[in-house]
Design a protein around this motif. Structure first.
Motif, PDB file in Angstrom:
ATOM      1  N   LEU A 141       4.615   2.709  12.997  1.00 18.06           N
ATOM      2  CA  LEU A 141       3.896   1.924  13.997  1.00 18.06           C
ATOM      3  C   LEU A 141       2.391   1.977  13.743  1.00 18.06           C
ATOM      4  N   ASN A 142       1.714   0.878  14.052  1.00 21.06           N
ATOM      5  CA  ASN A 142       0.257   0.840  13.988  1.00 21.06           C
ATOM      6  C   ASN A 142      -0.287   1.510  15.253  1.00 21.06           C
ATOM      7  N   PRO A 143      -1.022   2.607  15.126  1.00 27.15           N
ATOM      8  CA  PRO A 143      -1.498   3.332  16.312  1.00 27.15           C
ATOM      9  C   PRO A 143      -2.466   2.534  17.172  1.00 27.15           C
ATOM     10  N   LEU A 144      -2.992   1.419  16.654  1.00 25.17           N
ATOM     11  CA  LEU A 144      -3.940   0.606  17.413  1.00 25.17           C
ATOM     12  C   LEU A 144      -3.265  -0.538  18.177  1.00 25.17           C
ATOM     13  N   THR A 145      -1.962  -0.719  17.931  1.00 25.46           N
ATOM     14  CA  THR A 145      -1.242  -1.824  18.578  1.00 25.46           C
ATOM     15  C   THR A 145      -0.639  -1.368  19.907  1.00 25.46           C
ATOM     16  N   SER A 146      -0.777  -2.209  20.930  1.00 28.80           N
ATOM     17  CA  SER A 146      -0.148  -1.916  22.227  1.00 28.80           C
ATOM     18  C   SER A 146       0.955  -2.938  22.493  1.00 28.80           C
ATOM     19  N   TYR A 147       1.890  -2.564  23.359  1.00 34.61           N
ATOM     20  CA  TYR A 147       3.073  -3.399  23.616  1.00 34.61           C
ATOM     21  C   TYR A 147       3.194  -3.652  25.118  1.00 34.61           C
ATOM     22  N   LYS A 148       2.995  -4.909  25.490  1.00 36.89           N
ATOM     23  CA  LYS A 148       3.037  -5.281  26.902  1.00 36.89           C
ATOM     24  C   LYS A 148       4.471  -5.609  27.315  1.00 36.89           C
ATOM     25  N   LEU A 149       5.158  -4.611  27.828  1.00 33.56           N
ATOM     26  CA  LEU A 149       6.558  -4.785  28.230  1.00 33.56           C
ATOM     27  C   LEU A 149       6.741  -4.689  29.743  1.00 33.56           C
ATOM     28  N   GLY A 150       5.645  -4.472  30.461  1.00 32.29           N
ATOM     29  CA  GLY A 150       5.740  -4.385  31.919  1.00 32.29           C
ATOM     30  C   GLY A 150       6.463  -3.142  32.399  1.00 32.29           C
ATOM     31  N   ILE A 151       6.359  -2.051  31.633  1.00 31.42           N
ATOM     32  CA  ILE A 151       7.040  -0.798  31.989  1.00 31.42           C
ATOM     33  C   ILE A 151       6.017   0.170  32.573  1.00 31.42           C
ATOM     34  N   THR A 152       6.267   0.656  33.772  1.00 28.85           N
ATOM     35  CA  THR A 152       5.347   1.576  34.441  1.00 28.85           C
ATOM     36  C   THR A 152       5.628   3.015  34.018  1.00 28.85           C
ATOM     37  N   ALA A 158      19.126  -5.029  22.944  1.00 26.03           N
ATOM     38  CA  ALA A 158      18.702  -4.970  24.346  1.00 26.03           C
ATOM     39  C   ALA A 158      17.260  -4.477  24.441  1.00 26.03           C
ATOM     40  N   ILE A 159      16.896  -3.518  23.597  1.00 25.95           N
ATOM     41  CA  ILE A 159      15.516  -3.029  23.562  1.00 25.95           C
ATOM     42  C   ILE A 159      14.578  -4.137  23.051  1.00 25.95           C
ATOM     43  N   LYS A 160      15.020  -4.856  22.021  1.00 21.75           N
ATOM     44  CA  LYS A 160      14.213  -5.947  21.449  1.00 21.75           C
ATOM     45  C   LYS A 160      13.917  -7.037  22.483  1.00 21.75           C
ATOM     46  N   ASP A 161      14.923  -7.377  23.283  1.00 19.78           N
ATOM     47  CA  ASP A 161      14.785  -8.477  24.238  1.00 19.78           C
ATOM     48  C   ASP A 161      14.433  -7.991  25.646  1.00 19.78           C
ATOM     49  N   PHE A 162      14.040  -6.722  25.755  1.00 18.25           N
ATOM     50  CA  PHE A 162      13.788  -6.100  27.063  1.00 18.25           C
ATOM     51  C   PHE A 162      12.916  -6.969  27.966  1.00 18.25           C
ATOM     52  N   LYS A 163      11.857  -7.536  27.405  1.00 16.41           N
ATOM     53  CA  LYS A 163      10.898  -8.291  28.213  1.00 16.41           C
ATOM     54  C   LYS A 163      11.425  -9.654  28.650  1.00 16.41           C
ATOM     55  N   THR A 164      12.409 -10.180  27.955  1.00 12.94           N
ATOM     56  CA  THR A 164      12.862 -11.550  28.231  1.00 12.94           C
ATOM     57  C   THR A 164      14.253 -11.620  28.888  1.00 12.94           C
ATOM     58  N   ILE A 165      14.898 -10.479  29.120  1.00 18.53           N
ATOM     59  CA  ILE A 165      16.207 -10.495  29.790  1.00 18.53           C
ATOM     60  C   ILE A 165      16.007 -10.952  31.235  1.00 18.53           C
ATOM     61  N   PRO A 166      16.685 -12.009  31.675  1.00 20.52           N
ATOM     62  CA  PRO A 166      16.469 -12.534  33.034  1.00 20.52           C
ATOM     63  C   PRO A 166      16.951 -11.569  34.121  1.00 20.52           C
ATOM     64  N   ASP A 167      16.232 -11.564  35.246  1.00 21.79           N
ATOM     65  CA  ASP A 167      16.589 -10.749  36.422  1.00 21.79           C
ATOM     66  C   ASP A 167      16.722  -9.263  36.090  1.00 21.79           C
ATOM     67  N   LEU A 168      15.934  -8.786  35.146  1.00 23.02           N
ATOM     68  CA  LEU A 168      16.045  -7.393  34.722  1.00 23.02           C
ATOM     69  C   LEU A 168      15.288  -6.468  35.677  1.00 23.02           C
ATOM     70  N   ASP A 169      15.980  -5.453  36.193  1.00 21.39           N
ATOM     71  CA  ASP A 169      15.327  -4.380  36.928  1.00 21.39           C
ATOM     72  C   ASP A 169      14.924  -3.339  35.884  1.00 21.39           C
ATOM     73  N   TRP A 186       3.316   5.849  23.615  1.00 21.71           N
ATOM     74  CA  TRP A 186       3.742   4.907  22.579  1.00 21.71           C
ATOM     75  C   TRP A 186       3.038   3.563  22.764  1.00 21.71           C
ATOM     76  N   ASN A 187       1.916   3.578  23.485  1.00 24.70           N
ATOM     77  CA  ASN A 187       1.090   2.376  23.704  1.00 24.70           C
ATOM     78  C   ASN A 187       1.857   1.254  24.393  1.00 24.70           C
ATOM     79  N   ILE A 188       2.775   1.651  25.270  1.00 25.93           N
ATOM     80  CA  ILE A 188       3.563   0.670  26.033  1.00 25.93           C
ATOM     81  C   ILE A 188       2.981   0.560  27.435  1.00 25.93           C
ATOM     82  N   ASN A 189       2.764  -0.674  27.882  1.00 32.73           N
ATOM     83  CA  ASN A 189       2.289  -0.864  29.247  1.00 32.73           C
ATOM     84  C   ASN A 189       2.916  -2.106  29.852  1.00 32.73           C
TER      85      ASN A 189
END
Length: 228
Positions: free
Chosen positions: A204-215, A135-146, A225-228
């Motif tokens: 984790l690579n400290p220079l890598t960011s992860y675009k997951l749409g999490i505020t 579920a964490i892996k597919d977080f960005k692609t789960i349909p209709d996810l709040d 954790w470089n998540i945005n």
């Protein structure tokens, strides 16, 4: 056989020489609607309720494919899992089954079952941890996810795990893509669970960011954790 459970000829406690006779007996029982066929060689005895016949759960219908000689080797993942977890209301047209050692390809009625490669060997003692990691892996692609509600749901699931389960989950997460390690680390830090955080960070690579749409509102530790 209990109502609502699936079975194969191998579970009838008969010799293989009797399978032909058993097949004829099964056909007669099917004509009388006493048992139903799930797929080739897999059957179930329908459970009756005040509202009529109840169909077994997906897990039960796929049980013969999820176990080998009594040991779990696979689990249901993808949209079916996320629907069951309450992460999406959408019901997928296909069911995905994850396993490290077996490709599960079959049909449940008109629903196609497709194989997915699991990241680690699947057992009865770890599949529920792999479900969370998926579920964490597919977080960005789960349909209709709040996303905010999903973070809360995942946080609650993780908070109920034992220290031993958390240690195992972190070990398994190392095998998953980097975004899984990052999001799990952020959730653990937000939950004030120190177990495994440094191990995840080191992988984790400290220079890598992860675009997951999490505020920041949904997950205050996301930026750490470089998540945005």
């Amino acid at each position: 056989m209990q109502e609502g459970t699936t079975f194969k000829y191998q579970q009838l406690d008969i010799d293989q020489s009797e399978y032909s006779a058993a097949a004829k007996a099964v056909e007669r029982l099917m004509k009388k609607d006493i048992i139903k066929r799930v797929s080739t060689g897999v059957f179930y005895k329908p459970k009756q309720s005040a509202f009529g016949e109840l169909r077994p759960s997906e897990e039960e219908l796929l049980k013969p494919h999820l176990f080998l000689k009594g040991k779990r080797i696979a689990y249901i993942t993808g949209g079916s899992l996320y629907n069951r977890m309450g992460l999406t209301t959408q019901v997928p047209k296909t069911i995905k089954v994850a396993s490290k050692i077996k490709r599960v390809t079959t049909k449940i009625g008109k629903t196609q079952v497709k194989p997915v490669k699991s990241y680690v060997d699947v057992t009865n003692e770890n599949y529920y941890l792999l479900e969370i990691l998926d579920a964490i892996k597919d977080f960005k692609t789960i349909p209709d996810l709040d996303k905010k509600s999903a973070i809360t749901l995942l946080k609650n699931k993780i908070s109920k795990l034992t220290e031993n389960d958390l240690s195992k989950m972190v070990r398994y997460a190392i095998k998953y893509p980097p975004r899984v390690k990052a999001l799990l680390g952020a959730i653990l830090e937000f939950s004030r669970k120190k177990n495994g955080i440094e191990s995840l960070r080191k992988n984790l690579n400290p220079l890598t960011s992860y675009k997951l749409g999490i505020t920041e509102e949904a997950l205050p530790t996301a930026s750490k954790w470089n998540i945005n």
